[in-house]
Design a protein around this motif. Sequence first.
Motif: not given
Length: 559
Positions: A75-80, A138-143
């Motif tokens: 979550l931290a990496l992909f939302s950066w 964000w759906p891709s980030v969470l997935a």
Amino acid sequence: MTSEVDLSTEQRTGPAGARVPARVPASRPRPGAAPRPGAAPDPGAAPDPRAAAARARRARLPDVLVGAVAALVGLALFSWRVGAPSPSRDEAVTVAVAGRGAGAIWRLVQDVDLVHAPFYFLVHVLFGSSVTVEQARWPSVLAAAATAPLLHGLARRLALPAVGPGTARAAGVAAAALWLVTPVVSRYAQEARPYALAALVATACTYLLVRAGASARRGWWVAYALGLPLLGALNTLALGVLLAHAGWLLASAPAVRRRGAAAAGAGLALAAPLLLAQSTQSGQVAFLLPPSPQQLPEHVRFALGSGAAVVAAAAAVAAALLRARARRLLLVGLLWGAAPVPLLWLLSQVHPLWTTRYLVAAVPGTCLLLASAVTLALPRARSPRRAVPVALPRRAVPAVLALALVAAVGVPGLRAQAHFRDARAGHLEDLRGAAEHLAAEARPGDGLLFVPDGEYRYRVLTQVYPDAVAGLRDLALARPAEPSATLVGVPVPVERLAAALAGVERVWVVGGPGPLVAVTAQDRETVRLLRRGYRLVQQRDLHDYGVKLYESTTPSAGA
């Protein structure tokens, strides 16, 4: 003589004829009664289900913690910097379509983009008509974040029958960590399209299949069957994971094979109507061309992020093929993470479908394939005298292999990770930069054209950044996108282009960088009119975008 029966009475005769109390046999506790504090466990007693459940929970705790950490790191990496890269045209289409009403989305997908309908509706439900590019990602980030713990559990379960719990856990950690550090994962974890969701569902379906094969509960099989139509709805080609499922079932017991085949058949039957409907819109990929041989290694390098990572991955796969003990983990990884790449390349020679984004759902399988190298069989110690000193390092070998493998892929890929988050070049198209240039340079009343028009979707800029073109006239647009139930609108007929340009002194043309490219008859007519009555006075080339300003060569701008 005193009989054995006599010694079991209240008193017996001790030395010198003294009477002493008889030994009272220990009584068994009543069924269900709690044991006395400090009492030794009775080997003849039935197992305590509560104690067994507590032991099982304690055994699962390390894996739960690993999964939670993997999800949080993901979550931290992909939302950066998730909102930093300029959107691609595909992402812009997602934002434009998801911002329409549910009825308008449904009318659109009757004729085009049915393959993306579930994602459009998902984004619409989550964010409504005011959705932004960052929100749509964000759906891709969470997935992508949720895929990491699933991969850990899947790799551990696939490895466990062949290796000990420690090695199986190391394989699971390696698979999850590889997913987190592989550059192509970050690229599509920040994409406003359904590819990361398809990877999540493919991983979930594989996990459900493995769980179902080891459980007597029918619910796992039902969940697996229901997951397949969802996977097909998100990405038809993601169903290629069924090749790995078939391989795993063939390596399983006959009863598991029969149940798995029935569940997969039921799932595909449920998916069939949607798959048939999607096939009627196959013209959407008509622009794809048969791939060249060099595109195979180019894809592998792009996915892993560097040549050094490709070399390390090749060495890991070779070692796994020769020495991996977890053969089922290796099998699933090969059929899911390696085989789809050459198979799609071969298929695309006949029916072109080759593009990297269609292979994102195979990346979890690649992580499993590489993680199988953690289970390498080591040579046994020859001398008994060295058994003790060798034992400790041998137990640490899987963890060391996992760490080395993750570092070999992750460290060289740091440059690619940063590139994918670049504001201009991260997603290869600087749509935002083109809109900013128009907003800064255009004057109210200027004309606006898109060359090439139509399916190249450059006009989607007007839907995502309407403020940038608020004072401009879209000269070649007959009907806007939403009222016409199309992606970018309906252009005016070719014969009306000259009239549309009449009297317009300045015309902005948005398309690709470099010279104008005419694809359709309308494009050719637009270029002809511009060359006959206008001169190019300004050109700004961006990533995959070009913004040109033409001024009339006559005061009346007559055609």
